[in-house]
Design a protein around this motif. Structure first.
Motif, short mmCIF file in Angstrom:
data_model
loop_
_atom_site.label_atom_id
_atom_site.label_comp_id
_atom_site.label_asym_id
_atom_site.label_seq_id
_atom_site.Cartn_x
_atom_site.Cartn_y
_atom_site.Cartn_z
N LEU A 12 0.85 -1.20 0.00
CA LEU A 12 0.00 0.00 0.00
C LEU A 12 0.88 1.23 0.00
O LEU A 12 1.58 1.51 0.97
CB LEU A 12 -0.89 -0.03 1.25
CG LEU A 12 -1.89 1.11 1.42
CD1 LEU A 12 -2.98 1.02 0.37
CD2 LEU A 12 -2.48 1.08 2.82
N ASP A 52 6.48 -2.22 7.85
CA ASP A 52 6.47 -0.78 7.68
C ASP A 52 7.75 -0.37 6.96
O ASP A 52 8.84 -0.75 7.36
CB ASP A 52 6.40 -0.16 9.08
CG ASP A 52 6.35 1.34 9.04
OD1 ASP A 52 6.13 1.91 7.95
OD2 ASP A 52 6.53 1.94 10.10
N ASP A 53 7.60 0.39 5.92
CA ASP A 53 8.73 0.84 5.12
C ASP A 53 8.40 2.25 4.62
O ASP A 53 7.23 2.56 4.44
CB ASP A 53 8.91 -0.13 3.94
CG ASP A 53 10.12 0.22 3.09
OD1 ASP A 53 11.25 -0.04 3.55
OD2 ASP A 53 9.93 0.75 1.98
N PRO A 54 9.40 3.09 4.41
CA PRO A 54 9.08 4.46 3.98
C PRO A 54 8.34 4.52 2.64
O PRO A 54 7.56 5.44 2.40
CB PRO A 54 10.45 5.14 3.86
CG PRO A 54 11.35 4.35 4.75
CD PRO A 54 10.85 2.94 4.69
N ALA A 55 8.54 3.55 1.76
CA ALA A 55 7.96 3.63 0.42
C ALA A 55 6.59 2.97 0.32
O ALA A 55 5.79 3.34 -0.54
CB ALA A 55 8.90 2.99 -0.60
N ALA A 56 6.32 1.99 1.16
CA ALA A 56 5.03 1.30 1.10
C ALA A 56 4.82 0.54 2.41
O ALA A 56 5.78 0.21 3.10
CB ALA A 56 4.98 0.31 -0.08
N THR A 57 3.55 0.29 2.72
CA THR A 57 3.19 -0.52 3.87
C THR A 57 2.78 -1.89 3.35
O THR A 57 1.88 -1.99 2.51
CB THR A 57 2.03 0.13 4.64
OG1 THR A 57 2.38 1.49 4.94
CG2 THR A 57 1.74 -0.62 5.92
#
Lengths: 171, 171
Positions: free
Chosen positions: B130, B159-164
């Motif tokens: 997402l 959780d990642d800065p570019a997408a969940t």
């Protein structure tokens, strides 16, 4: 909304009885609520709440209701007063800014009102509780948007068994 | 899809050059790919991929393409063979099961094909990346669903800065 009923802050706020979780979701709920100095909502959300909120409505701020209905302000115990605004979203925002002072303004919902403010390009943050429930119908949050739409980045994700709490901040 | 181009496993798989991240998102990508024994996709996804995938297509399994077009199987170097199925989603699933053996089957997309399998009630897991990008148009993933729709629970969130990266498992 199931996730919210087991959070202690929500239970205290709505006087639902003792107990409830006190972890990071509860902290999020508390901090989001406490930094809000005014709320804005649509007529559908107000109509649903009017018949289901307790007498002490759970906002404790001025609430600006976007509606075509002409109605006198409605003050509730506990600091919530509903004002019925017939002059559109920019006027409601102006009044909310004056009332909130240095605190933040929450566009509480529903989807149609959130879309109006996204299209005015005044939304700085989105806090979304994403739960895996398929309704099969209803209003969608992200539609009817102007292009190019506002751009957000992921600010924080809180993982919980009942919902994923996503916080996006405008780029 | 921006998140995927900086993952080492994806870069290696598509021969995009050295480098890339090696953290939990990369591990997710590797484990999801390696447990897949067959893929199913729609004609729109295939048509887009046919002109953009490298000669060594990135599936390395049989791929069953749901289409009205009659076409001979198309074998690519590296173990990917595309089979063009004219008899509907249940037939494609049957063939995919036979090919995958004890490994899993991925419904790769697009949205319309995923909806067909959700409506057949054969989807055990959903893996969703997402990202906060508002397209303003396009196909929606969760529409055209039978009621009552399938019920999922949250299994894991990365959780990642570019997408969940959301993983849901059927209840």
């Amino acid at each position: 909304m199931g996730w919210i009923f087991n959070q202690r802050y929500f239970r205290e706020n709505l006087k639902l009885g003792p107990g409830g979780e006190t972890g990071p979701i509860n902290d999020l709920l508390r901090s989001t609520t406490e930094r809000i100095g005014a709320n804005v909502m649509g007529k559908r959300m107000f109509d649903q709440g009017e018949v289901s909120w307790p007498e002490e409505a759970p906002f404790h701020t001025p609430v600006y209701v976007l509606t075509h209905e002409k109605r006198e302000p409605w003050a509730r115990p506990g600091g919530t007063t509903f004002y019925f605004i017939n002059d559109g979203p920019q006027r409601a925002l102006q009044l909310a800014r004056e009332a909130a002072g240095s605190r933040d303004i929450r566009i509480a919902g529903g989807a149609d009102v959130i879309q109006q403010y996204l299209n005015l390009d005044v939304v700085d943050e989105l806090e979304i509780a994403l739960a895996p429930v398929m309704f099969g119908g209803g209003r969608r949050l992200f539609e009817n948007l102007r292009e190019p739409g506002p751009q957000f980045r992921i600010d924080r994700v809180l993982d919980d068994p009942a919902a994923t709490h996503l916080r996006y901040v405008r780029k």
